[in-house]
Motif scaffolding. Sequence first.
Motif, mmCIF file in Angstrom:
data_model
loop_
_atom_site.group_PDB
_atom_site.id
_atom_site.type_symbol
_atom_site.label_atom_id
_atom_site.label_comp_id
_atom_site.label_asym_id
_atom_site.label_seq_id
_atom_site.Cartn_x
_atom_site.Cartn_y
_atom_site.Cartn_z
ATOM 1 N N ILE A 99 -1.159 -2.600 -4.563
ATOM 2 C CA ILE A 99 -1.102 -1.592 -3.472
ATOM 3 C C ILE A 99 0.441 -0.998 -3.869
ATOM 4 C CG2 ILE A 99 -1.031 -1.408 -1.482
ATOM 5 C CD1 ILE A 99 -3.250 -3.475 -1.454
ATOM 6 N N HIS A 100 1.330 -1.973 -3.954
ATOM 7 C CA HIS A 100 2.487 -2.003 -4.103
ATOM 8 C C HIS A 100 2.739 -0.288 -5.352
ATOM 9 C CE1 HIS A 100 6.670 -1.267 -2.859
ATOM 10 N NE2 HIS A 100 7.584 -2.093 -4.528
ATOM 11 N N ARG A 101 2.254 -0.797 -6.174
ATOM 12 C CA ARG A 101 2.049 0.373 -7.956
ATOM 13 C C ARG A 101 2.130 1.313 -7.588
ATOM 14 N NH1 ARG A 101 1.416 -3.940 -13.055
ATOM 15 N NH2 ARG A 101 3.616 -4.434 -12.641
ATOM 16 N N VAL A 102 0.399 1.737 -6.808
ATOM 17 C CA VAL A 102 -0.436 2.604 -6.118
ATOM 18 C C VAL A 102 0.588 3.655 -5.567
ATOM 19 C CG1 VAL A 102 -2.280 3.866 -5.388
ATOM 20 C CG2 VAL A 102 -2.632 1.982 -6.965
ATOM 21 N N ARG A 103 0.831 3.078 -4.298
ATOM 22 C CA ARG A 103 1.824 3.784 -3.295
ATOM 23 C C ARG A 103 3.541 4.250 -4.038
ATOM 24 N NH1 ARG A 103 5.276 1.359 1.309
ATOM 25 N NH2 ARG A 103 6.010 2.721 2.559
ATOM 26 N N LEU A 104 4.388 3.774 -5.098
ATOM 27 C CA LEU A 104 5.134 3.715 -5.448
ATOM 28 C C LEU A 104 5.195 5.340 -6.350
ATOM 29 C CD1 LEU A 104 7.181 0.827 -6.917
ATOM 30 C CD2 LEU A 104 7.936 1.978 -4.899
ATOM 31 N N ARG A 105 4.110 4.869 -7.103
ATOM 32 C CA ARG A 105 3.161 6.335 -7.817
ATOM 33 C C ARG A 105 3.099 7.162 -7.273
ATOM 34 N NH1 ARG A 105 -0.453 3.528 -10.794
ATOM 35 N NH2 ARG A 105 -2.195 3.721 -10.072
ATOM 36 N N ARG A 106 2.759 7.969 -6.411
ATOM 37 C CA ARG A 106 1.804 8.397 -5.254
ATOM 38 C C ARG A 106 3.074 9.481 -5.014
ATOM 39 N NH1 ARG A 106 -3.354 6.788 -2.672
ATOM 40 N NH2 ARG A 106 -4.884 6.754 -4.090
ATOM 41 N N ALA A 107 4.197 8.036 -4.803
ATOM 42 C CA ALA A 107 5.374 8.979 -3.733
ATOM 43 C C ALA A 107 5.933 9.681 -4.741
ATOM 44 C CB ALA A 107 6.558 7.835 -3.304
ATOM 45 N N GLY A 108 5.815 9.354 -5.766
ATOM 46 C CA GLY A 108 6.830 9.685 -7.297
ATOM 47 C C GLY A 108 5.948 11.110 -7.498
ATOM 48 N N ALA A 109 4.984 11.409 -7.661
ATOM 49 C CA ALA A 109 4.232 12.289 -8.173
ATOM 50 C C ALA A 109 4.286 13.476 -7.264
ATOM 51 C CB ALA A 109 3.097 12.214 -8.429
ATOM 52 N N LEU B 13 2.795 -2.790 3.140
ATOM 53 C CA LEU B 13 0.623 -2.839 2.161
ATOM 54 C C LEU B 13 -0.614 -2.193 2.874
ATOM 55 C CD1 LEU B 13 1.627 -6.245 0.541
ATOM 56 C CD2 LEU B 13 1.348 -4.173 -0.804
ATOM 57 N N ASP B 14 -0.954 -1.356 2.584
ATOM 58 C CA ASP B 14 -2.341 -0.486 2.991
ATOM 59 C C ASP B 14 -3.637 -2.008 2.701
ATOM 60 O OD1 ASP B 14 -3.653 0.383 3.579
ATOM 61 O OD2 ASP B 14 -4.171 2.128 2.701
ATOM 62 N N LEU B 15 -3.164 -3.454 3.259
ATOM 63 C CA LEU B 15 -3.812 -4.261 3.504
ATOM 64 C C LEU B 15 -4.478 -4.761 4.496
ATOM 65 C CD1 LEU B 15 -5.543 -6.581 1.290
ATOM 66 C CD2 LEU B 15 -3.340 -7.886 1.202
ATOM 67 N N VAL B 16 -5.226 -4.794 4.832
ATOM 68 C CA VAL B 16 -6.316 -5.143 6.168
ATOM 69 C C VAL B 16 -6.957 -6.272 5.681
ATOM 70 C CG1 VAL B 16 -7.631 -4.420 7.978
ATOM 71 C CG2 VAL B 16 -6.228 -3.518 6.546
ATOM 72 N N ALA B 17 -6.697 -7.539 6.298
ATOM 73 C CA ALA B 17 -8.080 -8.959 6.472
ATOM 74 C C ALA B 17 -8.175 -9.471 7.942
ATOM 75 C CB ALA B 17 -6.723 -10.375 6.065
ATOM 76 N N VAL B 18 -9.984 -8.878 7.654
ATOM 77 C CA VAL B 18 -10.964 -8.921 8.399
ATOM 78 C C VAL B 18 -11.528 -9.827 8.377
ATOM 79 C CG1 VAL B 18 -13.394 -7.954 9.546
ATOM 80 C CG2 VAL B 18 -11.530 -6.397 7.940
ATOM 81 N N GLY B 19 -11.125 -11.353 9.872
ATOM 82 C CA GLY B 19 -11.005 -12.711 9.724
ATOM 83 C C GLY B 19 -12.632 -12.928 11.073
ATOM 84 N N ALA B 20 -12.739 -13.938 11.063
ATOM 85 C CA ALA B 20 -13.440 -14.162 12.624
ATOM 86 C C ALA B 20 -13.224 -13.017 14.026
ATOM 87 C CB ALA B 20 -12.656 -15.255 13.412
ATOM 88 N N GLY B 21 -14.573 -12.820 13.890
ATOM 89 C CA GLY B 21 -14.023 -11.608 15.262
ATOM 90 C C GLY B 21 -14.704 -10.049 14.731
ATOM 91 N N ASP C 226 -9.691 -5.563 2.467
ATOM 92 C CA ASP C 226 -9.390 -4.617 2.364
ATOM 93 C C ASP C 226 -8.424 -3.403 2.300
ATOM 94 O OD1 ASP C 226 -9.701 -1.933 3.621
ATOM 95 O OD2 ASP C 226 -11.310 -2.001 4.340
ATOM 96 N N LEU C 227 -8.349 -2.920 1.064
ATOM 97 C CA LEU C 227 -7.027 -2.467 0.201
ATOM 98 C C LEU C 227 -8.768 -0.241 -0.088
ATOM 99 C CD1 LEU C 227 -7.371 -3.783 -3.181
ATOM 100 C CD2 LEU C 227 -8.483 -4.391 -1.776
ATOM 101 N N PRO C 228 -7.846 -0.465 -1.086
ATOM 102 C CA PRO C 228 -7.351 1.236 -1.231
ATOM 103 C C PRO C 228 -8.537 0.478 -2.660
ATOM 104 C CG PRO C 228 -5.411 1.604 -1.071
ATOM 105 C CD PRO C 228 -5.823 -0.019 -0.150
ATOM 106 N N ALA C 229 -9.632 1.838 -2.516
ATOM 107 C CA ALA C 229 -10.070 1.440 -4.061
ATOM 108 C C ALA C 229 -9.117 1.746 -5.788
ATOM 109 C CB ALA C 229 -11.263 2.237 -4.388
ATOM 110 N N GLU C 230 -8.345 2.438 -5.466
ATOM 111 C CA GLU C 230 -7.515 2.440 -6.413
ATOM 112 C C GLU C 230 -7.036 1.210 -7.172
ATOM 113 O OE1 GLU C 230 -4.125 5.216 -8.403
ATOM 114 O OE2 GLU C 230 -4.900 5.692 -6.750
ATOM 115 N N ALA C 231 -6.061 0.698 -5.925
ATOM 116 C CA ALA C 231 -5.223 -0.869 -6.306
ATOM 117 C C ALA C 231 -6.155 -1.841 -6.741
ATOM 118 C CB ALA C 231 -4.227 -1.141 -4.761
ATOM 119 N N GLY C 232 -7.490 -2.149 -5.872
ATOM 120 C CA GLY C 232 -8.360 -2.611 -6.092
ATOM 121 C C GLY C 232 -9.165 -3.082 -7.370
ATOM 122 N N GLY C 233 -9.487 -1.673 -7.783
ATOM 123 C CA GLY C 233 -9.763 -1.664 -9.025
ATOM 124 C C GLY C 233 -9.048 -1.849 -10.483
ATOM 125 N N ALA C 234 -7.541 -1.311 -10.261
ATOM 126 C CA ALA C 234 -6.678 -2.396 -11.018
ATOM 127 C C ALA C 234 -6.382 -3.237 -10.753
ATOM 128 C CB ALA C 234 -5.110 -1.276 -11.055
#
Length: 241
Positions: free
Chosen positions: A218-228, A116-124, A53-61
């Motif tokens: 994900i890291h690039r999106v975060r840096l870009r937003r922080a810079g903006a 990183l805004d990255l979440v792994a969903v597994g068993a349970g 599970d990750l931000p759609a913007e980063a996932g699309g890129a």
Amino acid sequence: MVRTVAPTVPFPRRPLPASAGELRLWYEDALGWPTVPGAPLRLAAGVRFDVLDLPAEAGGAALERLGRPCGGSSGAAWRRFPVALCGGRMRLLVAAGSAEELPGLLEWLDWGAVELDLVAVGAGGVMDAPWPSGAVFGRGAAVGGDAASGPRAVAGRPLPLGRGGSQGAAVWLRPPGPERDVEASLPTLSAMGTRGTEGDSAGPPDLVRLVNTVATQIHRVRLRRAGAAAAETDGQPLAFS
């Protein structure tokens, strides 16, 4: 592979809108994916698949980059595994057990110390059952959908998603096929170096490359937003109360 998911039998002449019950039956009977009792309809993770599970913007890129030819590969294998959208989040389906591998894999790829805004969903865990866009169900019919929909489908500003819930219904960006062997298309560690019917690198996607690409975007999106945000702050006069 860019294709439209074909139904197992022809759609009826006058299709009816899908209901939650019909959707549950499709997941359980056509795909063999266990669902969780109750509403809203949810899929049990960790049985047939895990979820990144990750931000759609980063996932699309990330999907756009993974779809480019690399090292003689057509990139077709990267367009096979299922991908869902829910509000401003993207859910990438990966092989069951990948959620447990993710922390060690990030460390090995030198991403362990990066937030990183990255979440792994597994068993349970569970995932909201995506509704196919414009799909209809008939007796014995599978879901129709366009697996060729790429990152352009997430164009525009993604909606925010809080930890406690989602904003917008979950839908398939790349729906799973009607067969019960969806696992053959899921990114997995064991896929490294495999050879598919179309030649080298045409087998199942490589989880290592997927995770590294996703983390980078994900890291690039975060840096870009922080810079903006910093540029916007610098351009505004300071206010004192």
